[in-house]
Scaffold this active site. Structure first.
Site, PDB file in Angstrom:
ATOM      1  N   ASP A 181      21.749 -54.315 -10.876  1.00 32.42           N
ATOM      2  CA  ASP A 181      22.456 -53.211 -11.541  1.00 32.42           C
ATOM      3  C   ASP A 181      22.721 -53.533 -13.008  1.00 32.42           C
ATOM      4  OD1 ASP A 181      22.686 -51.222  -9.641  1.00 32.42           O
ATOM      5  OD2 ASP A 181      24.601 -51.911  -8.867  1.00 32.42           O
ATOM      6  N   LEU A 182      23.252 -54.720 -13.259  1.00 34.28           N
ATOM      7  CA  LEU A 182      23.605 -55.088 -14.631  1.00 34.28           C
ATOM      8  C   LEU A 182      22.366 -55.166 -15.521  1.00 34.28           C
ATOM      9  CD1 LEU A 182      26.252 -57.824 -13.808  1.00 34.28           C
ATOM     10  CD2 LEU A 182      26.697 -55.538 -14.713  1.00 34.28           C
TER      11      LEU A 182
END
Length: 385
Positions: A181-182
């Protein structure tokens, strides 16, 4: 100053959870005006992802989850239900005035409300429209949802992360944070900035298609290249590096440290510190390739040597000799560390209701000053929209 680099850029944020909000938080940190559209009752899912929660300083019932705080600073929140004709019309009007729109809904969801790229391009051809999905806008799995954990496994990362087979606790292991996600948020940030730069020449926006699966595959980096070159699947190696040795965690007399040997010269200096200068001339260990080949024997030897001294004794000698090493810190130790304090990585944003909110400085803004804007309460800016 980078804090003002995107002044005048208007971002409409329809994203939730982490990948999209991480991207739009980056854009806000760089000076863009970010308007976050949230459902009037539920808001972003991560508003409820706690504990821990930060309670309002004014004694009211307002609260913010630490998770939401981590990825939503600098934004305005407007509460709109775009599932109604009136709400969809409100969002279209905001999109008409926006430079960037970020969304992370399943493929086709926003088309039902006239909020897809083609519909909004017709009223705002300069719009940079970013879609973040699990599998992309096309392909046999495009209609399926997905979370970071799924892609850590599906993209290969978990297959070589964890203790080796035959060791205690051997099993595939995820990372401690949602790294896919990051990283997707960071790739998305770069794509938006590139599209805005390109728009200066073309005068028109475009539809950006960022998929978590794509990012997960790209994140394999050298491990992916190792497979493509050798045809062999990377194996779980615990804390050891697949291409450098010795490059892993060792237990000293009073705790652990990371030894990070990146070349043969560093290994020779390490051997001198360890009182084993002849080890660097041993054909089994003289080169990095040889050390990788004979790593089990080398690891067994070093596992016996490290407990003979304390961490302070080892690390003091390493510093004097130029041998790379690192500690393993708790979060408390991280934020108390003098270098972290010097770099100003822990900062505070002040909110009129919530009071002081602890934040982490954006790594892109080293050496730059200016107050952080806090994350918003749900619908805090609806009346002004």
């Amino acid at each position: 100053m980078l804090q003002r680099a995107l002044e005048g850029v208007r971002v409409l944020d329809l994203s939730r959870i982490l990948a999209g909000p991480w991207c739009t938080q980056n854009l806000a940190d760089l000076g863009a005006a970010v308007t976050k559209v949230e459902h009037p009752e539920r808001g972003d899912d991560t508003r409820g992802w706690g504990p821990p929660y930060l309670q309002a300083a004014d004694g009211s019932d307002a609260r913010l989850s630490a998770y939401f705080i981590s990825c939503n600073r600098g934004k305005r929140s407007v509460a709109i239900d775009y599932g109604t004709p009136e709400g969809a019309a409100q969002v279209r009007e905001l999109a008409r005035q926006a430079d960037v729109l970020v969304e992370n809904y399943k493929v086709g969801t926003l088309r039902r409300y006239g909020l897809d790229y083609d519909s909004l391009k017709a009223i705002n051809p300069r719009l940079v429209y970013l879609s973040i999905t699990g599998f992309g806008q096309d392909g046999p799995m495009a209609d399926k949802p997905g979370y970071d954990y799924v892609f850590q496994g599906m993209g290969g990362l978990m297959s070589y992360t964890g203790q080796p087979d035959g060791s205690p606790g051997a099993a595939p292991l995820r990372t401690g944070v949602a790294v896919v996600d990051l990283s997707t948020g960071m790739y998305a940030t770069s794509a938006v900035l590139a599209a805005l730069y390109q728009r200066q020449a073309t005068g028109v926006g475009q539809h950006l298609d960022i998929a978590l699966l794509d990012v997960a595959v790209a994140l394999n980096a050298n491990q992916g290249a190792n497979y493509l070159v050798s045809g062999e699947n990377p194996q779980r190696t615990g804390n050891a590096h697949p291409n450098c040795a010795p490059y892993e965690v060792f237990r000293c007399a009073d705790g652990y440290l990371i030894l990070a040997i990146g070349n043969d010269g560093q290994f020779a200096r390490f051997c001198t510190v360890a009182g084993l200068p002849g080890l660097a001339r041993d054909a089994r260990y003289a080169t990095n390739s040889a050390r990788i080949e004979h790593l089990p024997q080398l690891r067994a030897l070093l596992t016996e040597i490290f407990p003979t001294r304390t961490r302070a004794a080892w690390t003091g000698a390493f510093d004097a000799a130029g041998v790379p090493w690192g500690p393993i810190h708790t979060m408390e130790e991280v934020f108390a560390h003098p270098q972290v304090r010097h770099r100003g990585l822990q900062q505070v944003a002040r909110h009129p209701v919530m009071g002081d909110l602890p934040m982490v400085r954006n790594p892109m803004l080293a050496g730059q000053t200016g107050p952080l804007q806090p994350p918003p309460l749900l619908g805090e800016h609806t009346a002004a929209a």
